[in-house]
Design a protein around this motif. Structure first.
Motif, PDB file in Angstrom:
ATOM      1  N   GLY A  16      27.032  40.913  35.173  1.00  0.00           N
ATOM      2  CA  GLY A  16      27.022  41.541  36.080  1.00  0.00           C
ATOM      3  C   GLY A  16      28.232  41.572  36.833  1.00  0.00           C
ATOM      4  N   SER A  17      29.006  40.852  36.814  1.00  0.00           N
ATOM      5  CA  SER A  17      30.024  40.435  37.603  1.00  0.00           C
ATOM      6  C   SER A  17      31.361  41.285  36.995  1.00  0.00           C
ATOM      7  CB  SER A  17      30.398  38.985  37.971  1.00  0.00           C
ATOM      8  OG  SER A  17      31.181  38.672  36.768  1.00  0.00           O
ATOM      9  N   THR A  18      32.411  41.652  37.845  1.00  0.00           N
ATOM     10  CA  THR A  18      33.694  42.184  37.422  1.00  0.00           C
ATOM     11  C   THR A  18      34.244  41.412  36.252  1.00  0.00           C
ATOM     12  OG1 THR A  18      35.009  41.421  39.134  1.00  0.00           O
ATOM     13  CG2 THR A  18      33.755  43.565  39.413  1.00  0.00           C
ATOM     14  N   TYR A  19      34.027  40.212  36.193  1.00  0.00           N
ATOM     15  CA  TYR A  19      34.743  39.144  35.244  1.00  0.00           C
ATOM     16  C   TYR A  19      34.023  39.013  33.911  1.00  0.00           C
ATOM     17  CZ  TYR A  19      37.168  38.029  39.763  1.00  0.00           C
ATOM     18  OH  TYR A  19      38.032  38.096  40.636  1.00  0.00           O
ATOM     19  N   GLN A  20      32.965  39.540  33.788  1.00  0.00           N
ATOM     20  CA  GLN A  20      32.040  39.538  32.499  1.00  0.00           C
ATOM     21  C   GLN A  20      32.947  40.070  31.462  1.00  0.00           C
ATOM     22  OE1 GLN A  20      28.480  41.673  32.624  1.00  0.00           O
ATOM     23  NE2 GLN A  20      27.847  40.725  30.760  1.00  0.00           N
ATOM     24  N   VAL A  68      41.188  34.451  41.755  1.00  0.00           N
ATOM     25  CA  VAL A  68      39.705  34.527  41.668  1.00  0.00           C
ATOM     26  C   VAL A  68      39.119  34.012  42.661  1.00  0.00           C
ATOM     27  CG1 VAL A  68      37.644  34.486  40.292  1.00  0.00           C
ATOM     28  CG2 VAL A  68      39.979  35.444  38.995  1.00  0.00           C
ATOM     29  N   SER A  89      33.930  41.502  27.785  1.00  0.00           N
ATOM     30  CA  SER A  89      33.248  42.213  26.805  1.00  0.00           C
ATOM     31  C   SER A  89      33.764  42.131  25.574  1.00  0.00           C
ATOM     32  CB  SER A  89      33.709  43.723  27.035  1.00  0.00           C
ATOM     33  OG  SER A  89      35.016  43.985  26.708  1.00  0.00           O
ATOM     34  N   MET A  97      31.198  38.871  45.660  1.00  0.00           N
ATOM     35  CA  MET A  97      32.419  38.122  45.385  1.00  0.00           C
ATOM     36  C   MET A  97      32.573  36.858  46.558  1.00  0.00           C
ATOM     37  SD  MET A  97      33.502  38.858  42.753  1.00  0.00           S
ATOM     38  CE  MET A  97      34.497  37.715  42.569  1.00  0.00           C
ATOM     39  N   ASP A 107      39.496  35.556  45.944  1.00  0.00           N
ATOM     40  CA  ASP A 107      39.063  36.898  45.942  1.00  0.00           C
ATOM     41  C   ASP A 107      37.715  36.887  46.772  1.00  0.00           C
ATOM     42  OD1 ASP A 107      38.348  39.399  45.646  1.00  0.00           O
ATOM     43  OD2 ASP A 107      37.714  39.251  43.549  1.00  0.00           O
ATOM     44  N   TYR A 137      36.534  32.643  30.311  1.00  0.00           N
ATOM     45  CA  TYR A 137      35.784  32.166  31.347  1.00  0.00           C
ATOM     46  C   TYR A 137      36.416  31.045  32.200  1.00  0.00           C
ATOM     47  CZ  TYR A 137      31.906  35.708  30.810  1.00  0.00           C
ATOM     48  OH  TYR A 137      31.380  36.754  30.189  1.00  0.00           O
ATOM     49  N   SER A 161      37.127  43.696  24.502  1.00  0.00           N
ATOM     50  CA  SER A 161      38.302  43.069  25.101  1.00  0.00           C
ATOM     51  C   SER A 161      38.592  41.891  24.481  1.00  0.00           C
ATOM     52  CB  SER A 161      38.306  42.734  26.675  1.00  0.00           C
ATOM     53  OG  SER A 161      37.177  42.032  26.828  1.00  0.00           O
TER      54      SER A 161
END
Length: 130
Positions: free
Chosen positions: A82-86, A127, A88, A2, A130, A118, A91
Motif C-alpha cells: 500500500g505504500s508508494t514504494y511497493q 526515502v 510491482s 510517510m 521523506d 526493498y 517494474s
C-alpha cells in the motif's frame, strides 16, 4: 503514512534486513530442493537464480543467500504493501531485462529482485528524509 515510515526506517532498517534474511526458511535435502514459506524450489531453480544474479551483479552470489532472501520477501511485501514504494512485478521484470537478463525470470528470481529493490529503499537517505 510517510512520517511514520520515515521515523521507522532509520531505527529499524538494519535490524529488519538482518532478521528478514534469516526468516521463513526450512527445507529438505539439497538434492530435493528447498521449501521457503510454503513455496518449493528445486535445486535447478536455486542454481539458475544464483547464476542469473551472479551474472547481473558481476559478483558471486551464494545459493544460501538466494534461499535466505526468499524467506525475507513476504515480510518485506507486507511491510511495503500500500505504500508508494511497493514493487510491482512488471517494474521488476523491466529492471531485470534492462540489466541484461535473457528470457523470463522465474518466481525466485523475481523474489531476489524484489528484495534488492526493498533493501535499496530502506537504505536510501532520500526515502528516510521523506
Amino acid at each position: 503514512m510517510m512520517t511514520a515510515v520515515k521515523r521507522l526506517i532509520p531505527a529499524t532498517a538494519p535490524a529488519l534486513v538482518a532478521a528478514l534474511a534469516l526468516a521463513g526458511c526450512g527445507g529438505t535435502t539439497m538434492q530435493e530442493g528447498v521449501v521457503v514459506n510454503g513455496s518449493a524450489y528445486s535445486v535447478q531453480e536455486v542454481e539458475e537464480t544464483t547464476r542469473q544474479f551472479s551474472e547481473l551483479s558481476g559478483q558471486d552470489v551464494a545459493p544460501q543467500a538466494v534461499i535466505s532472501i526468499a524467506g525475507a520477501v513476504p515480510v518485506l511485501n507486507e511491510y511495503f504493501a500500500g505504500s508508494t514504494y511497493q514493487a510491482s512485478e512488471s517494474s521488476l521484470r523491466d529492471e531485470l531485462a534492462g540489466g541484461g537478463l535473457d528470457g523470463e525470470p522465474g518466481e525466485l528470481t523475481l523474489d531476489v529482485a524484489r528484495y534488492q529493490y526493498y533493501a535499496s529503499v530502506l537504505n536510501d537517505p532520500a526515502v528516510q528524509a521523506d
